[in-house]
Design a protein around this motif. Structure first.
Motif, short mmCIF file in Angstrom:
data_model
loop_
_atom_site.label_atom_id
_atom_site.label_comp_id
_atom_site.label_asym_id
_atom_site.label_seq_id
_atom_site.Cartn_x
_atom_site.Cartn_y
_atom_site.Cartn_z
N ILE A 1 18.28 32.74 49.57
CA ILE A 1 18.12 31.67 50.41
C ILE A 1 18.72 30.31 49.81
N LYS A 2 18.48 30.19 48.60
CA LYS A 2 18.94 29.21 47.72
C LYS A 2 20.41 29.09 47.92
N GLY A 3 21.26 30.41 47.80
CA GLY A 3 22.81 30.49 48.02
C GLY A 3 23.31 30.02 49.29
N ILE A 4 22.36 30.47 50.37
CA ILE A 4 22.85 30.19 51.72
C ILE A 4 22.52 28.70 51.86
N GLU A 5 21.49 28.23 51.27
CA GLU A 5 21.22 26.75 51.60
C GLU A 5 22.33 25.97 50.99
N ALA A 6 22.99 26.25 49.87
CA ALA A 6 24.17 25.53 49.01
C ALA A 6 25.29 26.07 49.93
N ASP A 7 25.56 26.87 50.71
CA ASP A 7 26.69 27.06 51.49
C ASP A 7 26.65 26.22 52.60
N ILE A 8 25.47 26.08 53.35
CA ILE A 8 25.13 25.37 54.42
C ILE A 8 25.25 23.75 54.01
N ASP B 1 11.76 36.73 56.69
CA ASP B 1 10.84 37.29 55.97
C ASP B 1 11.65 38.32 55.17
N GLY B 2 11.16 38.64 53.85
CA GLY B 2 11.63 39.53 53.01
C GLY B 2 13.07 39.35 52.41
N VAL B 3 13.27 38.21 52.49
CA VAL B 3 14.53 37.68 51.65
C VAL B 3 14.41 37.03 50.49
N GLN C 1 19.99 20.84 59.60
CA GLN C 1 18.43 21.12 59.33
C GLN C 1 18.08 22.28 60.30
N SER C 2 18.83 22.71 61.32
CA SER C 2 18.33 23.69 62.33
C SER C 2 18.75 24.97 61.50
N GLY C 3 19.92 24.96 60.64
CA GLY C 3 20.10 26.33 59.78
C GLY C 3 19.08 26.64 58.67
N LEU C 4 18.80 25.40 58.30
CA LEU C 4 17.64 25.55 57.06
C LEU C 4 16.24 25.97 57.47
N LYS C 5 16.16 25.60 58.90
CA LYS C 5 14.64 26.08 59.48
C LYS C 5 14.73 27.45 59.99
N GLU C 6 15.93 28.15 60.16
CA GLU C 6 16.22 29.39 60.62
C GLU C 6 15.98 30.33 59.25
N LEU C 7 16.65 29.65 58.28
CA LEU C 7 16.51 30.39 56.99
C LEU C 7 15.03 30.62 56.51
N LYS C 8 14.18 29.49 56.80
CA LYS C 8 12.80 29.46 56.56
C LYS C 8 11.95 30.53 57.20
#
Length: 184
Positions: free
Chosen positions: A152-159, A145-147, A135-142
């Motif tokens: 972001i979807k790829g990194i969410e999948a990795d997490i 800016d400018g990504v 959850q902490s990682g997903l919040k940091e992703l959100k």
């Protein structure tokens, strides 16, 4: 992007820390055999300071059902005995003036079930820490800016893959510990 890699590394680091904590917690849960790990967290008041037991005494396991604690300073023997009693480990120390002997009683079926339940609780707590790291990682992703959304979807999948991996590691550790506890 470097920021994305740092987020994934941070999440993985937190999850690895959770697994290490679980392994340490499992060492304290006895499985029928005497082990120096059973008393490693006992803190002795030694000359006014709380000191780990292994820094004031030699802790050894002469046989499968006995822990022997030989203080380096004979004046500390009563303090060590008191610390063991106060640690609520369930041991009744016997003191012969030179060292302290802890007899590890054989586990009853009921006690084995209690220990297995305790191991399950530790595992569930660890899974919560793993999911909180996700959850902490997903919040940091959100917050970034400018990504691109695809990145972001790829990194969410990795997490999520990391989360699944560490939750499975928790379950695997539990299976091993339960088998160890239930083995007569």
């Amino acid at each position: 992007m470097e920021e994305l890699d740092l987020i994934v590394e941070s999440v993985q680091h937190d999850m690895e820390g959770a697994i290490k904590h679980l392994e340490h917690a499992f060492q304290r849960i006895r499985a029928g055999r005497a082990s120096t790990n059973m008393v490693q967290d006992v803190m002795v008041e030694y000359y006014g300071a709380l000191t780990p037991i292994n820094q004031v005494a030699n802790v050894s396991v002469p046989d499968a059902m006995t822990i022997s604690i030989q203080p380096w300073d004979s004046k500390a023997i009563n303090d060590i005995e008191k610390a063991i009693v106060n640690s609520n480990l369930g041991f009744a120390p016997s003191n012969n003036g030179i060292n302290i002997i802890l007899n590890v009683p054989p586990l009853t079926e009921e006690r084995r079930r209690d220990l297995a339940k305790q191991a399950k609780g530790e595992t569930e707590d660890t899974k919560i820490v793993v999911r909180n790291a996700r959850q902490s990682g997903l919040k940091e992703l959100k917050k970034l800016d400018g990504v691109s959304e695809d990145l972001i979807k790829g990194i969410e999948a990795d997490i999520q893959v990391l989360t699944d991996k560490y939750v499975k590691a928790c379950d695997d550790h539990l299976k091993v510990k339960e088998a160890e506890i239930m083995k007569v």
